[in-house]
Design a protein around this motif. Sequence first.
Motif, short mmCIF file in Angstrom:
data_model
loop_
_atom_site.label_atom_id
_atom_site.label_comp_id
_atom_site.label_asym_id
_atom_site.label_seq_id
_atom_site.Cartn_x
_atom_site.Cartn_y
_atom_site.Cartn_z
N UNK A 47 0.83 -1.21 0.00
CA UNK A 47 0.00 0.00 0.00
C UNK A 47 0.86 1.25 0.00
N UNK A 48 1.88 1.22 0.84
CA UNK A 48 2.71 2.42 0.93
C UNK A 48 3.55 2.60 -0.32
N UNK A 72 2.56 1.70 -3.26
CA UNK A 72 1.64 2.24 -4.26
C UNK A 72 1.41 3.74 -4.03
N UNK A 73 1.30 4.09 -2.76
CA UNK A 73 1.11 5.50 -2.44
C UNK A 73 2.28 6.33 -2.93
#
Lengths: 285, 310
Positions: free
Chosen positions: B19-20, B22-23
């Motif tokens: 997730x991070x 991708x962020x």
Amino acid sequence: MDRLKKIEEGFFRVLMFCSTVLIAITLFLIIFSILYKGLPSISWEMISQVPKGGFYFGKEGGILNAIVGSLYLSFGSTFLAAIFGLPLALFMNVHLIRHKKLVNGIRYVLDLLWGVPSIVYGAFGFAIMVYLGIRASLLAGIITVTLFIIPIMVRSIDEVLKPVPRGLLEASLSLGSTRSETSYRVFFKQTLPGIITAVMLSFGRAIGDAASILFTAGYTDYIPTSLHQQTATLPLSIFFQLSSPIPEVQQRAYASALVLIFIILVISILSRLLTRKYQRNQINF
Amino acid sequence: MSKVSLTRAVRFKRIQVSRHLRDKMNSAWMLFTMVIVVVMPLILLIGLYLKSAMLLNQHSIFHLLFSKEWKPLSGEFGFFPFIVSSVWVTVVALLISAPVCLLTSIHLTQYAKKWVLSIMHPVIDMLAGIPSVIFGVWGILVIVPAIGNYVAPFFGKTVSGYSILAGAIVLSIMIIPFILNILIEIFKTIPVELSEASLSLGASKWQTIKFVLVKKAFPGIVSAFGLGMSRAFGETIAVLMVVGNVTQIPTGVFQPGYPLPALIANNYGEMLSVPLYDSALMLAALILFVVVLVFNFASRLLIVRYERHF
């Protein structure tokens, strides 16, 4: 004295009313005159065939090449512009929410770019083409039109994102989502109806503009099958046909204008319908 | 049991990392688009300048701007006739559309009933959405014959109708929705208390509009017209179709003209076969760009200042 004032107010009220009516009438006059001239010469053959031999002397054929070419060009450039434009608009309203000055600066630049005439983009696109050694093609046209509509798209999406309450951002972040998740899963969903309208607006601009593709997209009688081929476009086909001295060809220009207006109308109606459809996913505050 | 929870923890950790990641990637792309857009005006400026530098090296900019000789084949590139034509068309277009826009915007924001607004909003939107080539077609169909057959004979002149006036009329209609939208926004930002104070002092509605609203909105009105002018200055196809395209210095509205955008659009075909021709056309685009940029810059600055005022 008082009567004079009354007369003055009355006079200006009449004048104001007249100018408002004048604007409305002008719009209907434009649409009416295109309909009046275009309807008699439009036919199924016109919109279902590519030009055949002697088309530009009034012989058989149609403008399917221009219709399809215009759609390719506008879909391509709207798609490209969205890839650049949507992230930028979200970035300005989610990531940079605390940097008001920077965001206002970007808005200023975007407004400046919006004001740049499309012929300048066309000339610039041509300069790039010569520099890179590409010939006029669908690809060059798409890139030029993309440059031209990015500011339009970003500013329109930005206007939609601006009024989203800050609480939504805070709520989303406090639940542990990252900022880009907040952008794409919360803000994007929340403003989808407006974003659709903005994208449609850009599409309309892309399909209607002639000056930027005059140098870059070229013109051909065939439907392009690859990005490196030249492509015909509706505005240019109208322009070229109208400058012909042959009456039959000019008639076709009016019919082509009708097709273009029809496409623009369909886009605006479609954007209204889609807006209504996606409004259901919105959180109301 | 413990094995299951371990894999869960690992999976959770992995999801967190992805997730991070991708962020980070998304944010990096966003930053990239921002940089591109911010440097875009600069790139345009440099690109056009580099292409026109060849001509600028041979003649001084002053000579190019004020020379009347336009003979590409013998290497004479004087932009004066085109600049004068552009100014004529733009100014006449603004003279036509300015009063109409001002009156209509006051009517729509101060007097008009709800139903009038509900008609006029789509009308303005549609007018703004019509492609410029359609305006050109309409100009050829309606405006050019009207000028040739009725307006010019009325003033005792016989012309074809393809003239500065035709270009200006078509242009004025094209910039009306643009100016109108800005003016409506500007009149809306003026606080109601201001006109209420004026009304409570005994001024009539019209006096309030004349002495309070218009006076207060004056900088905004000026910048709206400035933006409209820069829009008109760069408009190409519609003007090109009705303005006549004769290389001369026009001295009246019934004469044909040849504005800068039309010059660029009309000659792209032969520009690579004549030496320096492409450089000259790029210079024309550069002039257009700089003029529009300056106008936009000043007008926007005025608007930003004005909005901060409230």
